[in-house]
Write a protein that holds these residues in place. Sequence first.
Motif, mmCIF file in Angstrom:
data_model
loop_
_atom_site.group_PDB
_atom_site.id
_atom_site.type_symbol
_atom_site.label_atom_id
_atom_site.label_comp_id
_atom_site.label_asym_id
_atom_site.label_seq_id
_atom_site.Cartn_x
_atom_site.Cartn_y
_atom_site.Cartn_z
ATOM 1 N N GLU A 23 0.833 -1.209 0.000
ATOM 2 C CA GLU A 23 0.000 0.000 0.000
ATOM 3 C C GLU A 23 0.867 1.258 0.000
ATOM 4 O O GLU A 23 0.543 2.236 -0.683
ATOM 5 C CB GLU A 23 -0.935 -0.005 1.205
ATOM 6 N N VAL A 24 1.954 1.234 0.763
ATOM 7 C CA VAL A 24 2.875 2.374 0.776
ATOM 8 C C VAL A 24 3.473 2.547 -0.616
ATOM 9 O O VAL A 24 3.529 3.662 -1.150
ATOM 10 C CB VAL A 24 3.994 2.192 1.834
ATOM 11 N N MET A 25 3.872 1.451 -1.219
ATOM 12 C CA MET A 25 4.459 1.485 -2.558
ATOM 13 C C MET A 25 3.471 2.061 -3.569
ATOM 14 O O MET A 25 3.818 2.944 -4.364
ATOM 15 C CB MET A 25 4.886 0.077 -2.968
ATOM 16 N N SER A 26 2.252 1.590 -3.531
ATOM 17 C CA SER A 26 1.223 2.057 -4.449
ATOM 18 C C SER A 26 0.972 3.559 -4.256
ATOM 19 O O SER A 26 0.854 4.311 -5.232
ATOM 20 C CB SER A 26 -0.065 1.276 -4.223
ATOM 21 N N TRP A 27 0.902 4.006 -3.016
ATOM 22 C CA TRP A 27 0.688 5.419 -2.711
ATOM 23 C C TRP A 27 1.830 6.270 -3.262
ATOM 24 O O TRP A 27 1.600 7.324 -3.865
ATOM 25 C CB TRP A 27 0.541 5.602 -1.203
ATOM 26 N N LEU A 28 3.056 5.805 -3.062
ATOM 27 C CA LEU A 28 4.218 6.543 -3.555
ATOM 28 C C LEU A 28 4.200 6.662 -5.081
ATOM 29 O O LEU A 28 4.531 7.707 -5.636
ATOM 30 C CB LEU A 28 5.510 5.867 -3.096
ATOM 31 N N SER A 36 8.528 2.620 -10.007
ATOM 32 C CA SER A 36 8.263 1.431 -9.205
ATOM 33 C C SER A 36 9.451 1.028 -8.333
ATOM 34 O O SER A 36 9.280 0.710 -7.159
ATOM 35 C CB SER A 36 7.862 0.276 -10.109
ATOM 36 N N ALA A 37 10.649 1.045 -8.877
ATOM 37 C CA ALA A 37 11.838 0.619 -8.128
ATOM 38 C C ALA A 37 12.098 1.525 -6.928
ATOM 39 O O ALA A 37 12.388 1.049 -5.825
ATOM 40 C CB ALA A 37 13.059 0.597 -9.040
ATOM 41 N N GLU A 38 11.973 2.844 -7.130
ATOM 42 C CA GLU A 38 12.203 3.770 -6.019
ATOM 43 C C GLU A 38 11.105 3.639 -4.971
ATOM 44 O O GLU A 38 11.366 3.643 -3.770
ATOM 45 C CB GLU A 38 12.279 5.218 -6.517
ATOM 46 N N ALA A 39 9.858 3.508 -5.429
ATOM 47 C CA ALA A 39 8.732 3.349 -4.508
ATOM 48 C C ALA A 39 8.891 2.078 -3.686
ATOM 49 O O ALA A 39 8.653 2.074 -2.479
ATOM 50 C CB ALA A 39 7.417 3.330 -5.282
ATOM 51 N N LYS A 40 9.314 0.995 -4.331
ATOM 52 C CA LYS A 40 9.507 -0.272 -3.628
ATOM 53 C C LYS A 40 10.605 -0.140 -2.573
ATOM 54 O O LYS A 40 10.438 -0.581 -1.434
ATOM 55 C CB LYS A 40 9.872 -1.380 -4.621
ATOM 56 N N LEU A 42 11.715 2.604 -1.026
ATOM 57 C CA LEU A 42 11.257 3.448 0.081
ATOM 58 C C LEU A 42 10.221 2.738 0.942
ATOM 59 O O LEU A 42 10.234 2.866 2.168
ATOM 60 C CB LEU A 42 10.688 4.762 -0.459
ATOM 61 N N ALA A 43 9.340 1.976 0.315
ATOM 62 C CA ALA A 43 8.327 1.236 1.064
ATOM 63 C C ALA A 43 8.979 0.199 1.975
ATOM 64 O O ALA A 43 8.546 -0.006 3.113
ATOM 65 C CB ALA A 43 7.341 0.563 0.109
ATOM 66 N N LEU A 56 12.138 9.992 3.721
ATOM 67 C CA LEU A 56 13.314 9.339 3.151
ATOM 68 C C LEU A 56 13.468 9.601 1.659
ATOM 69 O O LEU A 56 14.534 9.372 1.103
ATOM 70 C CB LEU A 56 13.262 7.837 3.423
ATOM 71 N N LYS A 57 12.407 10.091 1.032
ATOM 72 C CA LYS A 57 12.498 10.471 -0.380
ATOM 73 C C LYS A 57 13.546 11.567 -0.540
ATOM 74 O O LYS A 57 14.233 11.651 -1.543
ATOM 75 C CB LYS A 57 11.135 10.937 -0.886
ATOM 76 N N ASN A 58 13.683 12.371 0.491
ATOM 77 C CA ASN A 58 14.713 13.403 0.524
ATOM 78 C C ASN A 58 16.057 12.696 0.720
ATOM 79 O O ASN A 58 16.306 12.093 1.751
ATOM 80 C CB ASN A 58 14.412 14.362 1.684
ATOM 81 N N LYS A 59 16.909 12.741 -0.258
ATOM 82 C CA LYS A 59 18.172 11.982 -0.250
ATOM 83 C C LYS A 59 19.062 12.332 0.940
ATOM 84 O O LYS A 59 19.728 11.469 1.487
ATOM 85 C CB LYS A 59 18.943 12.213 -1.554
#
Length: 86
Positions: A23-28, A36-40, A42-43, A56-59
């Motif tokens: 769900e976090v991945m889908s939201w991102l 998809s790779a970045e969302a996965k 971070l999730a 954490l999206k902030n490097k």
Amino acid sequence: ESIAGTLISRLRKVYFSTVKKEEVMSWLEKELKLKSAEAKSLAEVSSGKPGLALALKNKEELARRMRAAENLLKLRGKEREIFIKV
């Protein structure tokens, strides 16, 4: 009586459960338009916490937390206990 005391006496703690990684991945992906790779990634590292995934999206924040984790892993015994309490 102080205003802060009055406010605190009327507050309630609300606990939220973690969100499924998918769900976090889908939201991102949908809301932040992440690939998809970045969302996965971070999730996975956010442990079901969308707010943490967003931070954490902030490097720089991710790098800071990674350094803290690496420093923690280097500590032994009493030093680690003190580090965790701080």
